[in-house]
Every structure is written in C-alpha cells, then in structure tokens.
Scaffold this motif. Structure first.
Motif, PDB file in Angstrom:
ATOM      1  N   THR A 135      37.533  63.168  18.284  1.00 56.35           N
ATOM      2  CA  THR A 135      37.191  62.330  19.435  1.00 56.35           C
ATOM      3  C   THR A 135      36.185  61.262  19.048  1.00 56.35           C
ATOM      4  O   THR A 135      36.109  60.197  19.678  1.00 56.35           O
ATOM      5  N   GLY A 136      35.392  61.514  18.010  1.00 54.88           N
ATOM      6  CA  GLY A 136      34.421  60.524  17.569  1.00 54.88           C
ATOM      7  C   GLY A 136      35.059  59.213  17.159  1.00 54.88           C
ATOM      8  O   GLY A 136      34.478  58.141  17.361  1.00 54.88           O
ATOM      9  N   TRP A 137      36.274  59.278  16.569  1.00 57.95           N
ATOM     10  CA  TRP A 137      36.963  58.045  16.208  1.00 57.95           C
ATOM     11  C   TRP A 137      37.258  57.198  17.441  1.00 57.95           C
ATOM     12  O   TRP A 137      37.072  55.973  17.425  1.00 57.95           O
ATOM     13  N   LEU A 138      37.712  57.841  18.503  1.00 60.89           N
ATOM     14  CA  LEU A 138      38.013  57.106  19.727  1.00 60.89           C
ATOM     15  C   LEU A 138      36.754  56.523  20.348  1.00 60.89           C
ATOM     16  O   LEU A 138      36.770  55.404  20.880  1.00 60.89           O
ATOM     17  N   VAL A 139      35.659  57.272  20.282  1.00 60.58           N
ATOM     18  CA  VAL A 139      34.395  56.766  20.825  1.00 60.58           C
ATOM     19  C   VAL A 139      33.944  55.524  20.056  1.00 60.58           C
ATOM     20  O   VAL A 139      33.520  54.518  20.645  1.00 60.58           O
ATOM     21  N   ILE A 140      34.057  55.577  18.731  1.00 56.21           N
ATOM     22  CA  ILE A 140      33.677  54.426  17.909  1.00 56.21           C
ATOM     23  C   ILE A 140      34.537  53.211  18.237  1.00 56.21           C
ATOM     24  O   ILE A 140      34.038  52.088  18.393  1.00 56.21           O
ATOM     25  N   GLY A 141      35.852  53.423  18.329  1.00 60.62           N
ATOM     26  CA  GLY A 141      36.741  52.317  18.647  1.00 60.62           C
ATOM     27  C   GLY A 141      36.480  51.721  20.011  1.00 60.62           C
ATOM     28  O   GLY A 141      36.499  50.498  20.185  1.00 60.62           O
ATOM     29  N   LEU A 142      36.199  52.558  21.012  1.00 62.90           N
ATOM     30  CA  LEU A 142      35.937  52.060  22.360  1.00 62.90           C
ATOM     31  C   LEU A 142      34.622  51.288  22.423  1.00 62.90           C
ATOM     32  O   LEU A 142      34.538  50.244  23.086  1.00 62.90           O
ATOM     33  N   ILE A 143      33.599  51.780  21.749  1.00 65.73           N
ATOM     34  CA  ILE A 143      32.311  51.082  21.757  1.00 65.73           C
ATOM     35  C   ILE A 143      32.452  49.698  21.127  1.00 65.73           C
ATOM     36  O   ILE A 143      31.946  48.691  21.658  1.00 65.73           O
ATOM     37  N   TYR A 144      33.168  49.628  20.010  1.00 65.28           N
ATOM     38  CA  TYR A 144      33.343  48.331  19.346  1.00 65.28           C
ATOM     39  C   TYR A 144      34.191  47.394  20.197  1.00 65.28           C
ATOM     40  O   TYR A 144      33.932  46.184  20.255  1.00 65.28           O
ATOM     41  N   THR A 145      35.200  47.927  20.883  1.00 59.82           N
ATOM     42  CA  THR A 145      36.047  47.087  21.716  1.00 59.82           C
ATOM     43  C   THR A 145      35.268  46.507  22.882  1.00 59.82           C
ATOM     44  O   THR A 145      35.409  45.320  23.226  1.00 59.82           O
ATOM     45  N   VAL A 146      34.426  47.309  23.508  1.00 62.59           N
ATOM     46  CA  VAL A 146      33.605  46.812  24.621  1.00 62.59           C
ATOM     47  C   VAL A 146      32.631  45.751  24.120  1.00 62.59           C
ATOM     48  O   VAL A 146      32.429  44.712  24.767  1.00 62.59           O
ATOM     49  N   ALA A 147      32.022  45.989  22.951  1.00 61.33           N
ATOM     50  CA  ALA A 147      31.088  45.004  22.402  1.00 61.33           C
ATOM     51  C   ALA A 147      31.803  43.694  22.069  1.00 61.33           C
ATOM     52  O   ALA A 147      31.279  42.605  22.335  1.00 61.33           O
ATOM     53  N   ALA A 148      33.007  43.783  21.497  1.00 63.47           N
ATOM     54  CA  ALA A 148      33.750  42.568  21.147  1.00 63.47           C
ATOM     55  C   ALA A 148      34.216  41.820  22.385  1.00 63.47           C
ATOM     56  O   ALA A 148      34.313  40.590  22.368  1.00 63.47           O
ATOM     57  N   ALA A 149      34.498  42.547  23.477  1.00 61.89           N
ATOM     58  CA  ALA A 149      34.911  41.881  24.708  1.00 61.89           C
ATOM     59  C   ALA A 149      33.785  41.040  25.300  1.00 61.89           C
ATOM     60  O   ALA A 149      34.048  40.072  26.033  1.00 61.89           O
ATOM     61  N   CYS A 150      32.552  41.390  24.995  1.00 64.98           N
ATOM     62  CA  CYS A 150      31.403  40.626  25.507  1.00 64.98           C
ATOM     63  C   CYS A 150      31.111  39.394  24.667  1.00 64.98           C
ATOM     64  O   CYS A 150      30.303  38.542  25.077  1.00 64.98           O
ATOM     65  N   VAL A 151      31.733  39.268  23.494  1.00 61.50           N
ATOM     66  CA  VAL A 151      31.429  38.154  22.607  1.00 61.50           C
ATOM     67  C   VAL A 151      31.883  36.837  23.209  1.00 61.50           C
ATOM     68  O   VAL A 151      31.156  35.833  23.156  1.00 61.50           O
TER      69      VAL A 151
END
Length: 217
Positions: A135-151
């Motif tokens: 599940t940690g992989w999914l958490v990492i991917g989701l955190i990065y996706t949310v951060a990139a959406a704010c760029v």
C-alpha cells in the motif's frame, strides 16, 4: 525484489533498462518543455507515470516469476519516464519563473529544495514501504500526483506576478518611414538628399556624367 518471485537476474536487467530509457528519451522529453505551461504539463505527466508505476510495483508480490519480471520491466520504464519528465519540468520552472536580475538567488533556493528531497526522500520512501508494505507504493504515487496537480495553478500565478513586476524594456529607435511610399527618410543621397529606398544607391545624375552617389549611413 525480496518480496517478489522475480528471477535473480532481473535486478541487473532492470538497471540496464533504466539506463537505456534515460539515454534514449532524455533529449526527446527535454525538447517538450519550452515554457512555464509545458513545464507544468511535464510535471503532471510525470505524476501519472509514477502513479501507474506504483500500482504495478504494488502488484508484483502476487505474480508468478514470468509475469512479475514483465511487470517490473514496465514499472521501471514508467519510473524512468517519471524521472525525465520531473527533471525537465523542474528545470524549466526554475529558469522561466526566476527573476533575471536575481537568477543566482532563485537557483540557489531551488538547489536547496532539490538537495532536501534527495536527502529525505529515500528515508521517507523506505519508511512508507516498511510500514505499509504494498500500500505504501500507492500512497507515494497519490502524494506525488496531488503535488504535481498543484504545480499548474501555482506556476500560472507565479508567472502572472512575475510579468507584473518585470521591468519595462525600452523599445529601440526606428527610422521614420513615409506611409505613402514606405520610404526610409533616414537614408538619403549625399548629394541631393533624396530618399532612394529600396535601392542601395541614388540613380539621379548630379554632375552631368550620370554617376551614382552613395547613400548616407
């Protein structure tokens, strides 16, 4: 790799795959970033690649050796594309949003943030995977996706603020032109002062011999 059924040789093959993808697509990915908008788009695409790679990594523990090796190759390709897109996008933003009069200060602040990520990132990733397993992989991917959406919205706001505060550049002097004949009045014959545009010489005879006078610079 210890939590999967992938063959032992997969590790070396994945490393070679990472190097080949980086060499083959680095220039192609870099050419897609030309301004702030394309840089933010590259960051967002990198987030999609990382989220997809994270989902594949999370599933590798349940696959047989052949499928696991295939999935790992696909995940490494996606992960390498994430690195290329993120690198191109971040470099584009760091230069396009920087104040040209204080470029060194902006680049220094950007470098500090990059070094912090490189220092703390491995520890945080290891902590997430150790505590949450797949599940940690999914958490990492989701955190990065949310951060990139704010760029994208943040970069547009920063670009607008940068354009407002940017100093006005003086426009160069242009020679006066005659609207009717489109003649450049600054270029005239030394003898009769007659405009001769678009010719590079005056065809009017001045001494009766028909010589052609040179133009004023």
């Amino acid at each position: 790799m210890n939590h999967t059924q992938a063959p032992a040789w997969t590790t070396s093959a994945l490393l070679v795959t990472n190097v080949l993808v980086a060499i083959g697509f680095q220039m192609r990915v870099g050419r897609t970033v030309t301004d702030v908008t394309s840089a933010a788009r590259a960051m967002r695409r990198g987030a999609y690649c990382l989220l997809s790679a994270s989902a594949v990594f999370a599933l590798t523990g349940t696959l047989n050796p052949l499928l696991c090796a295939t999935a790992l190759f696909g995940a490494v390709v996606l992960l390498t594309l994430t690195e290329l897109l993120q690198s191109a996008g971040s470099w584009g933003l760091s230069y396009d949003l920087a104040d040209t009069a204080r470029l060194g200060e902006y680049q220094g602040a950007w470098s500090v943030g990059t070094q912090l990520v490189r220092s703390c990132g491995p520890f945080l990733v290891t902590l997430a995977l150790s505590a949450l397993d797949a599940t940690g992989w999914l958490v990492i991917g989701l955190i990065y996706t949310v951060a990139a959406a704010c760029v994208a919205p943040l970069s547009r706001r920063a670009e607008a603020a940068h354009q407002v505060t940017a100093p006005q550049v003086a426009t160069p002097h242009r020679p006066l032109r005659n609207r009717r004949s489109r003649t450049t009045l600054d270029h005239a014959c030394q003898g009769c002062r007659r405009p001769t545009w678009p010719l590079s010489y005056c065809s009017t005879p001045h001494s009766g011999k028909g010589e052609r006078m040179q133009l004023l610079p």
